[in-house]
Structure formats: C-alpha cells, structure tokens
Scaffold this motif. Structure first.
Motif, PDB file in Angstrom:
ATOM      1  N   GLN A 164     -15.653  21.864 -64.792  1.00 16.13           N
ATOM      2  CA  GLN A 164     -14.491  20.969 -64.858  1.00 16.13           C
ATOM      3  C   GLN A 164     -14.843  19.558 -64.374  1.00 16.13           C
ATOM      4  N   ASP A 165     -15.740  19.459 -63.412  1.00 21.69           N
ATOM      5  CA  ASP A 165     -16.205  18.133 -62.980  1.00 21.69           C
ATOM      6  C   ASP A 165     -16.996  17.453 -64.093  1.00 21.69           C
ATOM      7  N   VAL A 166     -17.742  18.248 -64.865  1.00 19.83           N
ATOM      8  CA  VAL A 166     -18.484  17.710 -66.013  1.00 19.83           C
ATOM      9  C   VAL A 166     -17.503  17.120 -67.024  1.00 19.83           C
ATOM     10  N   VAL A 167     -16.411  17.845 -67.271  1.00 22.59           N
ATOM     11  CA  VAL A 167     -15.402  17.374 -68.227  1.00 22.59           C
ATOM     12  C   VAL A 167     -14.728  16.111 -67.707  1.00 22.59           C
ATOM     13  N   LYS A 168     -14.412  16.081 -66.431  1.00 20.31           N
ATOM     14  CA  LYS A 168     -13.781  14.892 -65.851  1.00 20.31           C
ATOM     15  C   LYS A 168     -14.675  13.664 -66.011  1.00 20.31           C
ATOM     16  N   LYS A 169     -15.973  13.864 -65.800  1.00 24.02           N
ATOM     17  CA  LYS A 169     -16.924  12.759 -65.963  1.00 24.02           C
ATOM     18  C   LYS A 169     -16.959  12.313 -67.417  1.00 24.02           C
ATOM     19  N   PHE A 170     -16.983  13.269 -68.348  1.00 25.60           N
ATOM     20  CA  PHE A 170     -16.972  12.943 -69.779  1.00 25.60           C
ATOM     21  C   PHE A 170     -15.735  12.122 -70.129  1.00 25.60           C
ATOM     22  N   ARG A 171     -14.582  12.540 -69.654  1.00 25.55           N
ATOM     23  CA  ARG A 171     -13.337  11.812 -69.959  1.00 25.55           C
ATOM     24  C   ARG A 171     -13.352  10.428 -69.320  1.00 25.55           C
ATOM     25  N   ARG A 172     -13.761  10.371 -68.074  1.00 31.23           N
ATOM     26  CA  ARG A 172     -13.751   9.118 -67.331  1.00 31.23           C
ATOM     27  C   ARG A 172     -14.711   8.097 -67.930  1.00 31.23           C
ATOM     28  N   ASN A 173     -15.867   8.538 -68.385  1.00 33.64           N
ATOM     29  CA  ASN A 173     -16.908   7.631 -68.865  1.00 33.64           C
ATOM     30  C   ASN A 173     -16.760   7.249 -70.337  1.00 33.64           C
ATOM     31  N   GLY A 174     -15.740   7.741 -70.996  1.00 31.39           N
ATOM     32  CA  GLY A 174     -15.536   7.333 -72.384  1.00 31.39           C
ATOM     33  C   GLY A 174     -14.749   8.297 -73.238  1.00 31.39           C
ATOM     34  N   GLY A 175     -14.650   9.572 -72.826  1.00 32.36           N
ATOM     35  CA  GLY A 175     -13.937  10.550 -73.633  1.00 32.36           C
ATOM     36  C   GLY A 175     -12.483  10.179 -73.869  1.00 32.36           C
ATOM     37  N   ASP A 176     -11.794   9.746 -72.814  1.00 32.01           N
ATOM     38  CA  ASP A 176     -10.385   9.368 -72.969  1.00 32.01           C
ATOM     39  C   ASP A 176     -10.231   8.113 -73.819  1.00 32.01           C
ATOM     40  N   LYS A 177     -11.179   7.202 -73.680  1.00 28.54           N
ATOM     41  CA  LYS A 177     -11.116   5.990 -74.484  1.00 28.54           C
ATOM     42  C   LYS A 177     -11.354   6.302 -75.959  1.00 28.54           C
ATOM     43  N   MET A 178     -12.289   7.203 -76.237  1.00 27.62           N
ATOM     44  CA  MET A 178     -12.505   7.645 -77.618  1.00 27.62           C
ATOM     45  C   MET A 178     -11.224   8.249 -78.178  1.00 27.62           C
ATOM     46  N   ARG A 179     -10.582   9.091 -77.384  1.00 27.24           N
ATOM     47  CA  ARG A 179      -9.352   9.728 -77.819  1.00 27.24           C
ATOM     48  C   ARG A 179      -8.310   8.686 -78.233  1.00 27.24           C
ATOM     49  N   GLY A 180      -8.129   7.685 -77.391  1.00 25.59           N
ATOM     50  CA  GLY A 180      -7.146   6.653 -77.691  1.00 25.59           C
ATOM     51  C   GLY A 180      -7.475   5.876 -78.955  1.00 25.59           C
ATOM     52  N   GLU A 181      -8.756   5.559 -79.139  1.00 29.82           N
ATOM     53  CA  GLU A 181      -9.163   4.813 -80.327  1.00 29.82           C
ATOM     54  C   GLU A 181      -9.000   5.642 -81.594  1.00 29.82           C
ATOM     55  N   TYR A 182      -9.355   6.920 -81.511  1.00 32.98           N
ATOM     56  CA  TYR A 182      -9.156   7.792 -82.676  1.00 32.98           C
ATOM     57  C   TYR A 182      -7.673   7.973 -82.981  1.00 32.98           C
ATOM     58  N   GLU A 183      -6.865   8.140 -81.955  1.00 38.31           N
ATOM     59  CA  GLU A 183      -5.431   8.324 -82.179  1.00 38.31           C
ATOM     60  C   GLU A 183      -4.814   7.081 -82.807  1.00 38.31           C
ATOM     61  N   GLU A 184      -5.285   5.912 -82.397  1.00 30.71           N
ATOM     62  CA  GLU A 184      -4.795   4.676 -83.008  1.00 30.71           C
ATOM     63  C   GLU A 184      -5.181   4.621 -84.484  1.00 30.71           C
ATOM     64  N   SER A 185      -6.437   4.993 -84.787  1.00 28.55           N
ATOM     65  CA  SER A 185      -6.879   4.995 -86.173  1.00 28.55           C
ATOM     66  C   SER A 185      -6.113   6.021 -86.997  1.00 28.55           C
ATOM     67  N   LEU A 186      -5.875   7.199 -86.413  1.00 29.76           N
ATOM     68  CA  LEU A 186      -5.110   8.227 -87.123  1.00 29.76           C
ATOM     69  C   LEU A 186      -3.691   7.762 -87.414  1.00 29.76           C
ATOM     70  N   SER A 187      -3.087   7.073 -86.454  1.00 27.21           N
ATOM     71  CA  SER A 187      -1.713   6.611 -86.658  1.00 27.21           C
ATOM     72  C   SER A 187      -1.631   5.567 -87.763  1.00 27.21           C
ATOM     73  N   LYS A 188      -2.670   4.756 -87.896  1.00 29.15           N
ATOM     74  CA  LYS A 188      -2.672   3.733 -88.941  1.00 29.15           C
ATOM     75  C   LYS A 188      -2.840   4.333 -90.331  1.00 29.15           C
ATOM     76  N   SER A 189      -3.451   5.511 -90.379  1.00 29.83           N
ATOM     77  CA  SER A 189      -3.707   6.119 -91.685  1.00 29.83           C
ATOM     78  C   SER A 189      -2.548   6.976 -92.176  1.00 29.83           C
ATOM     79  N   LYS A 190      -1.522   7.177 -91.341  1.00 32.48           N
ATOM     80  CA  LYS A 190      -0.374   7.973 -91.768  1.00 32.48           C
ATOM     81  C   LYS A 190       0.430   7.218 -92.830  1.00 32.48           C
ATOM     82  N   PRO A 191       0.954   7.941 -93.816  1.00 29.52           N
ATOM     83  CA  PRO A 191       1.791   7.289 -94.825  1.00 29.52           C
ATOM     84  C   PRO A 191       2.996   6.620 -94.168  1.00 29.52           C
ATOM     85  N   LYS A 192       3.285   5.417 -94.608  1.00 31.55           N
ATOM     86  CA  LYS A 192       4.437   4.711 -94.054  1.00 31.55           C
ATOM     87  C   LYS A 192       5.721   5.264 -94.647  1.00 31.55           C
ATOM     88  N   SER A 193       6.716   5.454 -93.789  1.00 29.90           N
ATOM     89  CA  SER A 193       8.006   5.969 -94.264  1.00 29.90           C
ATOM     90  C   SER A 193       8.717   4.907 -95.086  1.00 29.90           C
TER      91      SER A 193
END
Length: 555
Positions: free
Chosen positions: A525-554
C-alpha cells in the motif's frame, strides 16, 4: 512481449501494464514512453493525418478475420499464387545498421548465415544487425540501448519497445530520430505499399507529439496469454481450473523438485498480470462509477500479488530467475515446466519452432463472483530512423522497412519467414513450407530479430499444421469475447508521457521484491501511495479530462 515489467516477449503483442496511451482527445495513440511536450501533444496529435490504409491484394484466407474485433485471418495451406510486392532491391549499396532484440536463440553470425547473406542480396545493402538477447527480467535491451545512445553512435534504424523501461523517449526521439510525417502521412504512404497495408490503429504506436516518428509493429489485439504443454497437466485432469486455489493445489501436486520439475516460469510480474485477469482486474486503467481506477490500486491486483506470493512459497516457480526464454521453452517441451506467459505473436512463433502439443490456459474465475478477462490493446513497439540521415537515405531506409513489412501471400514474406528454398525449407506436395534442420537453426533465429523491428499485419499460419491453425483461430475468437480494453488508450497524459515508464517500473520492481520474499506484502500500500503521489493521480486527472472532452455533446 518486455519488463517482465509485465511483458516478457510481450513487446509485440503487449502494451505493457502502464496504459500506453499518448495522443489526442480520443483521436490517436502512441507508444508507452511516447508522448508530447507538455501542453501541446493533444492538439498537435489531433491535427495529424495518419497514413492512408490501402490493403494488399493477396490470396484470401481460409479462416476469415474480423478487423473490428481483432480476429486475424487464418491460412490452412500456403497460398499457391504469390505476389511480388517489392520489385527492386530497396538498399543503396551502403551498409545499414540496426539495433533490435531476439526472444529466442540468437542467430548465427552473418559470415556463416546463408539466410542473412541472402537478405543482404535482396535488400541491396549489407544489413548489419546488433541483436540483443532477451533476459528474464528484460534489462538486457535497456542496457544496450542506453549504452548506444550515450555513445552517440546511433544505428540507422532502432527498435523502441513500449515496455522495457526506456526513459525520456519523447525527447530522445525528437532530438535524434527522423520526423517521418511528410513521407508517410495521408496518401504519401502509398509510395511504400506494404506500409500502406498496415491498419490505421497500428500507426498510432508510432505517433509522438503529432508526428509520425516510427514504423510500428502491427500486433494482434490480444496482449498476452498463458501457454502450456497439456501433457504436463494430464495427471491433474488437464487445463481446466475451478479457482485460483484449485490451480495452486494442482500445481503442488505436479511439483517435483527432486526431478527439477516446476510449474511456472519465474517471470513473476507476468504471472501477477495473468492472475489479475483471473480476479477480473483492470487492463491498466478501469472505470468504476465514472472514475478511473488504476490496476495498481485495485483489490484485484493486490489479490493477484498475494496469490503469486503463495505460488512462490509453494515453490511452483522455476528457482533460477535468470532463465532465458529458449531454456523456458525447452523445459516446457521436455515436461519440466508447466506454463509460461507469452504474447499472441510469440505463440505463433513458438508453435512453428517447438514440437509439443501447445495449448492455452483460458482465464477462469479466481474466486466466486470474479469475472475473468483478457487484456486487449492496439498499441505496440515502433522502429525509428536515425535523424542524421538525409532525406534520400531516410526514404531508402523506409523502403527497407517496407520490405520487412511484406504481407503474407507475397514472395518477400515467403523468404522472410522461411529463408532460402532447399536450404532452410522445402515445399510439400500440398505447397506448405517445411523447415530443414538448418532452417530451424538459422532461418527462424534470423527472422525473429528482423520481425521485432516490423513485420506483416497479423495472420495465422502454422506450416503443415492446419488443426493447430484452427485451434489458434478458435482461441483468439473465444478470448476476444472476454477481452477488456484500456479506457485511456487513445487519450493523452503529459504526466504519463514524461513519467509513466519510470513510475510503473518502480512498482513492478517492488512487486518482484514482494513475490520473491524481499519485501513484506504489507508494504504494498505504501508502494501504491508513492505511485499516486509521484504522478499516478495526476495521470488520472489528465486522462479523465481527455475522456470528458471526447464524450458526445448533448443536443
């Protein structure tokens, strides 16, 4: 595939476990370490026109493919009518240098290798390959690659895998390798017809920062799978398992350390990836309640590590961690090893080279309620061209890679796969190819590092083994039904581009330590925390932003 960072022999059919998506808002993808300069990659990639797809006119298959699903066409016999796809030797008479890797026995040297000598004639240039032999933990190619880059003496063409921990690839490619976009984008690729035969999805592997920087390996859709000699498993009823614990119990029953008979090859991280699929885990990233969850932070992946640790404590793994792939296959063939992990393309190579009744272990539910899956990807490795070459030489090198990409059903592919007729292979009365003893020792080992750089779009053909070809076609069709895509594939993350490889390599190294008993499972779990802290969470946010932009507009 490979990291043993997940992808031993998996470079071809594997995208690594880190989420190999770098490109635009749903438009393009790149290779694992590929990416764009921060703030510019998505926009630049969105504007890129990929090479126009122009399918080759070759013999139709006996077993139909399905490009949309990823089912490859199958041939039960070698086509009688072959096409000549490269009319004249593509080389310019000057030596061509290349850096590549092999996952089997290294080829004999050029001086005593009739296949290699014939290749030089057909290319019109001496093709001087530096061939790195894969090791159990996939460090050999990384070390050689880094040494060559540091020396500044970069070969004409260089294979760049997505899953062997190579660092700073976007910057290196921009600085040292040619921008192939003007020569390949859109209809320009038709000047290289065998490259134009690559499906559009394949080209996404060679895109960085809105530019085509490499020739891809057009890999099968299935990333990796378990392969076994079913004779090994007969005493416990074959390759059907009710649960992970059932697999463990049967493995213990088959284990015989006195006879040096073990159950699993020692590529720990590969096995964790397969166990993760049994538990129904993510293919790198997964969506839960609309939010991205990385494989590393999931309960399923933790359970997979825990199960791998049980297997190691039960002594199921071969004890020598540095066992080469060739030794692994020899032990599988001899009945001294039960199962190994390979890419789908590696399966085809092994089925041609090794004489044992190969079978795949279908993913099964590790525990009640689990939904087993198979990881899918379109992303693979690519081969880049030295940027110091002038335009004329770059075009020549593209023509050489165009030769290596000749599709099945061409004269060139017949040679590339089999070598020189009556030296390395003969033709049976049905037209099938059959290797001679020299062909097994020379042609197969020389063609493999060539194919690492690029090859024909996927096809299924096992010489003289139509039933095996049917079996593999059936496995592929069946496994694709439970295939799981990575939802971020085709989306952009600056953080992944810059740090994804190092972050995942760090986690895999710790997974290795845990399974080997060098680190307690409680520290994961400490390994995972380090992964998230050092960039994993930032990757998640960037991917989620890209995914949201690709959704069909209502509307």
């Amino acid at each position: 595939m490979s990291s043993k960072n997940l992808n031993r022999r998996g470079f071809i059919g594997a995208a690594g476990a880190a989420g190999l998506a770098v490109a635009s808002t749903g438009a393009l993808t790149g290779c694992s370490d590929s990416g764009a300069a921060p703030g510019h990659g998505a926009e630049a990639s969105a504007e890129l026109k990929l090479p126009t797809y122009a399918p080759a006119k070759v013999a139709p298959p006996d077993l139909p493919g399905d490009a949309a699903k990823g089912v490859d066409p199958g041939y039960l016999r070698y086509p009688k009518e072959l096409v000549k796809s490269v009319p004249t030797p593509p080389g310019d008479g000057k030596p061509i240098t290349a850096l590549t890797e092999t996952f089997t026995t290294p080829p004999p040297g050029m001086a005593g290798n009739a296949y290699w000598q014939e290749l030089n004639k057909r290319l019109g240039s001496e093709f001087k390959m530096t061939v790195v032999v894969d090791d159990a933990q996939s460090t050999a190619y990384r070390a050689k690659f880094n040494a060559i880059v540091a020396s500044g003496d970069i070969p004409d063409i260089v294979w760049i895998p997505p899953n062997q921990g190579l660092q700073q690839i976007p910057g290196l490619v921009a600085a040292k390798f040619a921008d192939l976009t003007p020569l390949l984008s859109g209809d320009a690729v038709k000047k290289f017809p065998n490259l134009a035969n690559f499906p559009e999805a394949a080209w996404k592997s060679g895109v960085i920062d809105g530019k085509i920087v490499g020739i891809p390996f057009p890999n099968p859709r299935i990333r990796q799978l378990y392969l076994a000699n079913p004779e090994f498993w007969k005493p416990v009823g074959g390759l059907e398992f009710d649960s992970a614990e059932d697999f463990l119990a049967k493995g213990r029953e088959l284990l015989d350390t006195k006879r040096k008979k073990y159950v699993l090859e020692p590529a720990y991280v590969n096995h964790v990836a397969r166990f993760n699929e049994w538990y129904g885990g993510h293919n790198t990233w997964g969506l839960r309640d609309g939010k991205l969850v990385h494989m590393f932070e999931s309960d399923e992946y933790f359970a997979a590590i825990e199960f791998a640790l049980k297997c190691r404590r039960a002594q199921l793994f071969w004890p020598d961690l540095n066992i080469p792939m060739t030794t692994t296959l020899e032990k599988i063939q001899g009945g001294y090893l039960g199962a190994y992990v390979n890419s789908f393309t590696g399966l085809l190579s092994d089925a041609k080279q090794y004489d044992f009744p190969m079978e795949t272990i279908r993913p099964f539910a590790a525990e009640a309620g689990a939904k087993p899956n198979v990881g899918l990807t379109w992303i693979s490795s690519f081969t880049a061209i030295n940027g110091s070459a002038g335009k004329k030489r770059v075009e020549m090198l593209l023509n050489v890679l165009n030769y290596l990409a000749a599709p099945f059903g061409t004269e060139e592919r017949l040679f590339l796969d089999n070598g020189v007729e009556d030296v390395h292979y003969t033709r049976t009365r049905t037209g099938d190819t059959k290797f001679t003893t020299k062909g097994n020792a020379v042609a197969l080992t020389t063609s493999q590092p060539l194919a690492t750089m690029t090859t024909a779009p996927p096809y299924l053909y096992i010489p003289g083994e139509p039933d095996m070809t049917r079996n593999i076609h059936g496995w592929e069709t069946e496994l694709l039904e439970i295939g799981q895509a990575n939802p971020t594939e085709g989306h952009f993350s600056d953080t992944f581009s810059n740090k994804g490889s190092s972050l995942t390599t760090d986690v895999y190294d710790r997974v290795m330590d845990i399974v080997a008993g060098r680190m307690p499972l409680s520290e994961y779990q400490d390994v995972v925390k380090k992964f998230r802290r050092n960039g994993g969470d930032k990757m998640r946010g960037e991917y989620e932003e890209s995914l949201s932009k690709s959704k069909p507009k209502s509307k």
